[in-house]
Design a protein around this motif. Structure first.
Motif, mmCIF file in Angstrom:
data_model
loop_
_atom_site.group_PDB
_atom_site.id
_atom_site.type_symbol
_atom_site.label_atom_id
_atom_site.label_comp_id
_atom_site.label_asym_id
_atom_site.label_seq_id
_atom_site.Cartn_x
_atom_site.Cartn_y
_atom_site.Cartn_z
ATOM 1 N N VAL A 160 0.814 -1.213 0.000
ATOM 2 C CA VAL A 160 0.000 0.000 0.000
ATOM 3 C C VAL A 160 0.849 1.266 0.000
ATOM 4 O O VAL A 160 0.426 2.291 -0.517
ATOM 5 C CB VAL A 160 -0.986 -0.017 1.187
ATOM 6 C CG1 VAL A 160 -1.831 1.240 1.224
ATOM 7 C CG2 VAL A 160 -1.886 -1.244 1.099
ATOM 8 N N LEU A 161 2.050 1.228 0.528
ATOM 9 C CA LEU A 161 2.905 2.417 0.543
ATOM 10 C C LEU A 161 3.651 2.640 -0.773
ATOM 11 O O LEU A 161 4.390 3.607 -0.907
ATOM 12 C CB LEU A 161 3.907 2.341 1.697
ATOM 13 C CG LEU A 161 3.296 2.535 3.088
ATOM 14 C CD1 LEU A 161 4.345 2.298 4.168
ATOM 15 C CD2 LEU A 161 2.696 3.923 3.231
ATOM 16 N N ASP A 162 3.442 1.786 -1.769
ATOM 17 C CA ASP A 162 4.062 1.945 -3.080
ATOM 18 C C ASP A 162 3.269 2.995 -3.862
ATOM 19 O O ASP A 162 2.206 2.713 -4.398
ATOM 20 C CB ASP A 162 4.061 0.603 -3.818
ATOM 21 C CG ASP A 162 4.534 0.712 -5.253
ATOM 22 O OD1 ASP A 162 5.221 1.699 -5.590
ATOM 23 O OD2 ASP A 162 4.199 -0.190 -6.047
ATOM 24 N N GLU A 163 3.798 4.234 -3.918
ATOM 25 C CA GLU A 163 3.084 5.343 -4.559
ATOM 26 C C GLU A 163 2.755 5.066 -6.020
ATOM 27 O O GLU A 163 1.672 5.384 -6.489
ATOM 28 C CB GLU A 163 3.890 6.641 -4.454
ATOM 29 C CG GLU A 163 3.924 7.221 -3.077
ATOM 30 C CD GLU A 163 4.790 8.463 -2.986
ATOM 31 O OE1 GLU A 163 5.404 8.880 -4.000
ATOM 32 O OE2 GLU A 163 4.858 9.027 -1.885
ATOM 33 N N GLY A 164 3.703 4.469 -6.748
ATOM 34 C CA GLY A 164 3.478 4.190 -8.166
ATOM 35 C C GLY A 164 2.351 3.192 -8.377
ATOM 36 O O GLY A 164 1.455 3.405 -9.199
ATOM 37 N N GLY A 165 2.387 2.095 -7.645
ATOM 38 C CA GLY A 165 1.346 1.078 -7.760
ATOM 39 C C GLY A 165 0.000 1.606 -7.307
ATOM 40 O O GLY A 165 -1.036 1.349 -7.929
ATOM 41 N N LEU A 166 0.001 2.355 -6.217
ATOM 42 C CA LEU A 166 -1.239 2.922 -5.708
ATOM 43 C C LEU A 166 -1.816 3.943 -6.689
ATOM 44 O O LEU A 166 -3.022 3.956 -6.946
ATOM 45 C CB LEU A 166 -0.998 3.557 -4.331
ATOM 46 C CG LEU A 166 -2.213 4.017 -3.545
ATOM 47 C CD1 LEU A 166 -3.227 2.899 -3.367
ATOM 48 C CD2 LEU A 166 -1.782 4.571 -2.191
ATOM 49 N N SER A 167 -0.957 4.763 -7.271
ATOM 50 C CA SER A 167 -1.414 5.739 -8.278
ATOM 51 C C SER A 167 -2.052 5.024 -9.460
ATOM 52 O O SER A 167 -3.114 5.427 -9.941
ATOM 53 C CB SER A 167 -0.247 6.587 -8.785
ATOM 54 O OG SER A 167 0.315 7.343 -7.759
ATOM 55 N N ALA A 168 -1.407 3.974 -9.942
ATOM 56 C CA ALA A 168 -1.946 3.212 -11.075
ATOM 57 C C ALA A 168 -3.293 2.589 -10.720
ATOM 58 O O ALA A 168 -4.223 2.588 -11.538
ATOM 59 C CB ALA A 168 -0.958 2.129 -11.506
ATOM 60 N N ALA A 169 -3.415 2.079 -9.500
ATOM 61 C CA ALA A 169 -4.680 1.470 -9.074
ATOM 62 C C ALA A 169 -5.792 2.509 -8.976
ATOM 63 O O ALA A 169 -6.966 2.195 -9.167
ATOM 64 C CB ALA A 169 -4.495 0.765 -7.733
ATOM 65 N N MET A 170 -5.436 3.759 -8.689
ATOM 66 C CA MET A 170 -6.430 4.830 -8.544
ATOM 67 C C MET A 170 -6.958 5.352 -9.874
ATOM 68 O O MET A 170 -8.012 5.994 -9.901
ATOM 69 C CB MET A 170 -5.834 6.003 -7.759
ATOM 70 C CG MET A 170 -5.648 5.751 -6.306
ATOM 71 S SD MET A 170 -5.004 7.257 -5.521
ATOM 72 C CE MET A 170 -4.757 6.696 -3.855
#
Length: 159
Positions: A50-60
């Motif tokens: 969850v703290l992975d900004e890139g992965g979280l951004s892509a999921a959003m």
């Protein structure tokens, strides 16, 4: 149809909440978690940190709403990650739900609010699944969804 991303660690109560939300035909759910969980087939599951900004951004991307499940002790740190990810994803609405009932850390919430406000992120911070349901405008079976500080009836544990 409202597209919702639910991000954070999922315990049994959270999984039950996701199952209940998945039954609402007006919601398209995606879960972003590092937890190994079993979810309904209608829910898209993304297993990432969850703290992975890139992965979280892509999921959003293409989500109308992001619901972040965050323990109080991690609010300030997670707020920075969420602010960056929300901005990169085009500013979907953000709801942060505290996943515990710790009241002794008011600075964590204050710092989280300051970080998100300074970043220009539209957000709400709520306690428990009832607060999420209320902001979503959906109802869940209150007898089976429990959040921080909510009492669990003793008959729930009767065998």
């Amino acid at each position: 149809m409202k597209r919702i991303l639910l991000a954070g660690a999922l315990d049994a109560a959270s999984q039950n909440f996701v199952r209940q939300l998945s039954q609402n035909s007006q919601l398209d759910l995606t879960v972003y978690t590092s937890s190994a969980v079993s979810l309904p087939e209608s829910v898209m599951a993304l297993t990432e940190e969850v703290l992975d900004e890139g992965g979280l951004s892509a999921a959003m991307l293409d989500q109308d709403l992001v619901v972040a499940l965050v323990p109080t002790i991690r609010l300030a740190k997670m707020a920075s990650t969420l602010a960056t990810a929300v901005q990169a994803a085009g500013n979907p609405q953000l709801i942060i739900s505290r996943t515990d009932d710790i009241e002794e850390l008011p600075l964590e919430e204050r710092h989280a609010r300051q970080t998100l406000a300074a970043a220009g992120v539209a957000f709400d911070i709520v306690d428990g699944f009832g607060g999420i349901s209320s902001l979503l405008g959906v109802s869940t079976t209150s007898a089976t969804v429990f959040g921080p500080g909510e009492e669990v009836p003793l008959e729930r544990f009767a065998g």
